[in-house]
Design an enzyme around this catalytic site. Structure first.
Site, short mmCIF file in Angstrom:
data_model
loop_
_atom_site.label_atom_id
_atom_site.label_comp_id
_atom_site.label_asym_id
_atom_site.label_seq_id
_atom_site.Cartn_x
_atom_site.Cartn_y
_atom_site.Cartn_z
CE LYS A 244 14.11 28.67 -7.30
NZ LYS A 244 13.51 29.62 -7.94
CB THR B 120 11.90 31.66 -4.65
OG1 THR B 120 12.13 31.73 -6.20
CG2 THR B 120 10.77 31.92 -4.16
CG ASP B 121 17.18 33.02 -8.76
OD1 ASP B 121 17.36 32.00 -9.27
OD2 ASP B 121 18.18 34.03 -8.85
NE ARG C 244 0.23 -11.17 6.43
CZ ARG C 244 -0.62 -10.02 6.84
NH1 ARG C 244 -1.47 -9.85 6.06
NH2 ARG C 244 -0.06 -9.19 7.83
CB VAL D 261 1.12 -4.25 8.94
CG1 VAL D 261 1.97 -3.04 8.91
CG2 VAL D 261 1.50 -5.02 7.76
CD GLN D 262 -2.99 -2.94 11.35
OE1 GLN D 262 -2.43 -4.19 11.12
NE2 GLN D 262 -4.19 -2.88 11.00
CG ASN E 285 -0.18 -5.73 4.13
OD1 ASN E 285 0.95 -6.30 3.86
ND2 ASN E 285 -1.19 -6.17 4.44
CG HIS F 46 -1.81 -6.66 -0.71
ND1 HIS F 46 -1.79 -7.09 0.80
CD2 HIS F 46 -2.53 -5.40 -0.88
CE1 HIS F 46 -2.56 -6.06 1.48
NE2 HIS F 46 -2.97 -4.89 0.30
O1 LIG Z 1 -1.51 -6.78 8.31
C1 LIG Z 1 -2.54 -6.57 7.91
N1 LIG Z 1 -3.05 -5.59 8.65
C2 LIG Z 1 -4.38 -5.07 7.99
O2 LIG Z 1 -4.99 -4.18 8.50
C3 LIG Z 1 -4.95 -5.69 6.93
N2 LIG Z 1 -5.92 -5.67 6.14
C4 LIG Z 1 -5.92 -6.59 5.35
O3 LIG Z 1 -6.78 -6.82 4.28
N3 LIG Z 1 -4.85 -7.36 5.31
C5 LIG Z 1 -3.89 -6.83 6.46
N4 LIG Z 1 -2.92 -7.19 6.90
#
Ligand SMILES: O=c1[nH]c(=O)c2[nH]c(=O)[nH]c2[nH]1
Length: 319
Positions: free
Chosen positions: A7, A54-55, A194, A247-248, A274, A276
Site C-alpha cells: 500500500k 493491501t487493505d 552568480r 555544483v559538482q 542547479n 537557475h
Molecule cells: O554548477 C554548474 N554545473 C553544471 O554542470 C552546469 N551547467 C550549466 O549550464 N551551469 C552549470 N553550473
C-alpha cells in the site's frame, strides 16, 4: 518473476496528550509498504491464500502507529517492516518508506505553545528500510550468539536509509561556473559571480544491518549532523563564505564532509539540481541606461540542471 504488493500513500497522524491538556507530541507520516514473497501463485493462477490484502497492510500501519512512540521515521519504518515479517512466515522481505511531515510546535512571545503546531514549507525527512530474514555471513554469526530473539524483539536484517528532501538552499555570491567544455553549441558565458540555488535530496545508508543495533541510534542527532555538514560546505564561513567552482565540486565536498562527520554511515547519495536565477539583463534597463549590478534575477524552476552522485566510504578511501 519478481513481484511485490503493498500500500502506498497511507497518511497517518498521532497526537500524544497529557491529562493537563499539553500535547507532548504531534507527528504526521506518509507510509508506503511493499511485501515480497509467498505470492507467486496469486500472480500465476489466482490463488490468493498467501496474500496479505493491501487493505490489511493499511490496517497494520495504523495498528503499529497506535503502539509506537513515533519518535522517528526510521524506527517506525523498521518496526512496521519487522511486524510483517514476524506475523506472516511466507513473507521474505518488506520494503518500507516513511515520510515525516514537518510540524513544529508554535512559539508565541518566547513561549512554547501547549497544543499549537505550524507546518514547515516543503522540506521533509524520510526513511526507507528493507527488512528481511536473510543476513549476511557476519550478521549470522552475531545472530546465533544473540539467538533470534532479543529483549522480546526478533532480530532481522535491515538496510536502513534516512534522507532529507526538498531542502532549498541559496547563496547570493561565492559561486561561479568557468572552464567548461566549449564548442559551437555552447552559448553560456563563463562567470565567477552568480547566485547558487538548489533543492537537495540527500539520503544516507547506515553500516549496521540489524534492526536491534539500528534502533539504538539517535536519528535526529544524525540528521542535524548531516544538515550541519551540508551548511558548512555549501555556505562556508559566516562572513567570508566558500567559493563554489560548480555544483559538482560543492556536492562532492558535502558528501565527503557527511561521511567524515557521521562515522556510522556507509554511503551517501546527493541530488542537487542547479536552480537557475538568471541575471535580468532586460531591455527596460538597458534602454534607460541602467546596468545589471548583480541585483535583479529571474528565478526559473524549469528547466534545471541535474547533478547527482553517491559516495561510499570505500570509494572515498580509493581517491
Ligand atoms: O554548477 C554548474 N554545473 C553544471 O554542470 C552546469 N551547467 C550549466 O549550464 N551551469 C552549470 N553550473
Amino acid at each position: 518473476m519478481q513481484s511485490s504488493h503493498g500500500k502506498a500513500r497511507v497518511r497517518v497522524a498521532k497526537a500524544k496528550r497529557r491529562s493537563d491538556g499539553f500535547t507532548e507530541l504531534f507527528q504526521e507520516f506518509t507510509v508506503q509498504v511493499s511485501l515480497v514473497g509467498g505470492t507467486d501463485s496469486s500472480f500465476l493462477c489466482g490463488d490468493n491464500s498467501q496474500v496479505v490484502a493491501t487493505d490489511t497492510c493499511k490496517n497494520i500501519i495504523y495498528w503499529v502507529v497506535k503502539q509506537h512512540p513515533c519518535d522517528s521515521a526510521e524506527k517506525l519504518a523498521m518496526d512496521i517492516g519487522c511486524f510483517f515479517l514476524s506475523h506472516y512466515p511466507f513473507i521474505d522481505s518488506v520494503r518500507m518508506r516513511v515520510e515525516r511531515i514537518p510540524w513544529c510546535r508554535v512559539n508565541l512571545e518566547g513561549k512554547s505553545h501547549s497544543h499549537g503546531f505550524v507546518r514547515q514549507l516543503d522540506q521533509f525527512n524520510f526513511a526507507t528500510a528493507v527488512c528481511s530474514r536473510e543476513c549476511s555471513k557476519d550478521d549470522k554469526v552475531s545472530l546465533r550468539v544473540d539467538s533470534a530473539v532479543c529483549c522480546g524483539e526478533k532480530v532481522y536484517a535491515v538496510i536502513l536509509t534516512s534522507g532529507v528532501d526538498r531542502w532549498k538552499l541559496l547563496k547570493t555570491t561565492c559561486s561561479g561556473w568557468e572552464g567548461f567544455y566549449r564548442d559551437r553549441f555552447t552559448t553560456l558565458p563563463e562567470t565567477n559571480e552568480r547566485v547558487l540555488a538548489t533543492e537537495c535530496q540527500i539520503s544516507w545508508t547506515y553500516s549496521s544491518r540489524q534492526n536491534r543495533e539500528l534502533k539504538k541510534l539517535d536519528f535526529s542527532n544524525i540528521l542535524s549532523q548531516v544538515q550541519d555538514a551540508v551548511k558548512r560546505k555549501f555556505f562556508g564561513d559566516s562572513d567570508k563564505g566558500v567559493y563554489s567552482p560548480g555544483v559538482q565540486k560543492t556536492l562532492f565536498d558535502i558528501g565527503k564532509q557527511i561521511l567524515i562527520s557521521c562515522p556510522l554511515l556507509e554511503k551517501v547519495s546527493l541530488s542537487m539540481p542547479n536552480i537557475h536565477y538568471l541575471p535580468a539583463n532586460l531591455e527596460v534597463f538597458s534602454r534607460n541606461g541602467v546596468r545589471f549590478e548583480n541585483d535583479i534575477y529571474i528565478p526559473t524552476d524549469e528547466p534545471h540542471g541535474i547533478i547527482e552522485a553517491t559516495l561510499s566510504r570505500s570509494c572515498l578511501a580509493k581517491l
